[in-house]
Every structure is written in C-alpha cells, then in structure tokens.
Design a protein around this motif. Structure first.
Motif, PDB file in Angstrom:
ATOM      1  N   ALA A 194      33.430  39.920  31.333  1.00  0.00           N
ATOM      2  CA  ALA A 194      33.964  39.646  32.668  1.00  0.00           C
ATOM      3  C   ALA A 194      34.747  40.848  33.144  1.00  0.00           C
ATOM      4  O   ALA A 194      35.268  41.641  32.331  1.00  0.00           O
ATOM      5  N   VAL A 195      34.841  40.970  34.458  1.00  0.00           N
ATOM      6  CA  VAL A 195      35.638  42.032  35.055  1.00  0.00           C
ATOM      7  C   VAL A 195      36.418  41.433  36.207  1.00  0.00           C
ATOM      8  O   VAL A 195      35.859  40.751  37.070  1.00  0.00           O
ATOM      9  N   THR A 196      37.722  41.646  36.207  1.00  0.00           N
ATOM     10  CA  THR A 196      38.573  41.044  37.228  1.00  0.00           C
ATOM     11  C   THR A 196      38.467  41.787  38.555  1.00  0.00           C
ATOM     12  O   THR A 196      37.973  42.921  38.619  1.00  0.00           O
ATOM     13  N   ARG A 197      38.949  41.140  39.592  1.00  0.00           N
ATOM     14  CA  ARG A 197      38.825  41.737  40.923  1.00  0.00           C
ATOM     15  C   ARG A 197      39.929  42.724  41.211  1.00  0.00           C
ATOM     16  O   ARG A 197      39.771  43.603  42.022  1.00  0.00           O
ATOM     17  N   ILE A 198      41.059  42.560  40.558  1.00  0.00           N
ATOM     18  CA  ILE A 198      42.180  43.473  40.755  1.00  0.00           C
ATOM     19  C   ILE A 198      42.368  44.257  39.464  1.00  0.00           C
ATOM     20  O   ILE A 198      42.366  43.699  38.379  1.00  0.00           O
ATOM     21  N   VAL A 199      42.470  45.549  39.565  1.00  0.00           N
ATOM     22  CA  VAL A 199      42.691  46.442  38.423  1.00  0.00           C
ATOM     23  C   VAL A 199      41.411  46.582  37.590  1.00  0.00           C
ATOM     24  O   VAL A 199      41.296  47.483  36.780  1.00  0.00           O
ATOM     25  N   ALA A 200      40.446  45.701  37.821  1.00  0.00           N
ATOM     26  CA  ALA A 200      39.157  45.783  37.116  1.00  0.00           C
ATOM     27  C   ALA A 200      39.333  45.765  35.603  1.00  0.00           C
ATOM     28  O   ALA A 200      38.742  46.559  34.872  1.00  0.00           O
TER      29      ALA A 200
ATOM     30  N   ASN B  32      41.846  35.597  39.836  1.00  0.00           N
ATOM     31  CA  ASN B  32      41.791  36.955  39.315  1.00  0.00           C
ATOM     32  C   ASN B  32      41.683  37.018  37.803  1.00  0.00           C
ATOM     33  O   ASN B  32      41.221  37.996  37.254  1.00  0.00           O
ATOM     34  N   GLY B  33      42.092  36.000  37.098  1.00  0.00           N
ATOM     35  CA  GLY B  33      42.080  36.070  35.650  1.00  0.00           C
ATOM     36  C   GLY B  33      40.714  35.779  35.060  1.00  0.00           C
ATOM     37  O   GLY B  33      39.833  35.226  35.720  1.00  0.00           O
ATOM     38  N   VAL B  34      40.536  36.155  33.803  1.00  0.00           N
ATOM     39  CA  VAL B  34      39.302  35.865  33.081  1.00  0.00           C
ATOM     40  C   VAL B  34      39.426  34.477  32.455  1.00  0.00           C
ATOM     41  O   VAL B  34      40.404  34.184  31.791  1.00  0.00           O
TER      42      VAL B  34
END
Length: 124
Positions: free
Chosen positions: A50-56, A102-104
């Motif tokens: 997974a890759v988050t939307r903020i900070v990636a 935003n979290g995984v």
C-alpha cells in the motif's frame, strides 16, 4: 465514485518479473490511499502493498519485502506493482483497492473501492 481497472497479470516462470498497473478514474488517486491485495484459491484476501496519499509512505507484507515495489503516478492516476523474483506462492488474483483515509489498513473492509482483479500465475 472511483473506478479501478487492473492490468498486467500473466503466466510467468518462477524468478521472473511482472508489473501490474491500476488505472483510477472518477476521482484523483492522489486523494486516496492505494493498495494491492491478492487472493489465492481457498485463501483469504491479503494486503500485499500500500502507499498512502500523504507523504507516500509504503507498506509491504513480509513475504514480498525486497521483491515487490508499489508506486503511484498521481498525474496519470495510476498505481503500479513491480513484482520481481516471483515465486510459485505469489500465484493469485491481484486486486487494486483504494480508501479515502490516509493510513494503511490491512482489513479489506476498510477499503472503499475495488477493481475486478488480474490473474498472476507463477509456474515452477
């Protein structure tokens, strides 16, 4: 509403590589946490990466660490899963998923949108 379409699944020999792609439409993927799940026959669907939307920030399940790489191209609304050194146990249907938080999250119930899946088969 978000539509996700996966592509790139194939039959490959063990040790080979594949790149899966997920095209998102209907909403910019940059506002979503994006993930790849997989489901093998008679097994539960599991979070692979997974890759988050903020900070990636990126997450990987232990079994794929060092072999798989998740990436996103927000300008193209695309998410990719580069899979290297594939093993027979990687055989599964791979699903692209997205969630508004935003979290995984490893629980599939926490994902809002799903693609139809693409088959990856690794032969020995």
């Amino acid at each position: 509403q978000v539509q996700l379409v996966e592509s790139g699944g194939a039959l490959v020999q063990a040790g080979g590589s594949l790149r899966l792609s997920c095209a998102a439409s209907g909403r910019t993927s940059s506002s979503l946490t994006m993930a790849w799940f997989r489901q093998a026959p008679e097994k539960e669907r599991e979070l692979v990466a997974a890759v988050t939307r903020i900070v990636a920030m990126r997450y990987y399940v232990d079994s794929v660490k060092g072999r798989f790489i998740i990436s996103r191209d927000n300008a193209k609304n695309m998410v990719y899963l580069q899979m290297n050194n594939l093993k027979v146990e990687d055989t599964a249907v791979y699903y692209c998923a997205a969630r508004q938080g935003n979290g995984v999250e490893s629980n599939r119930a926490n994902y809002d949108y799903w693609g139809q899946g693409t088959q990856v088969t690794v032969s020995s």
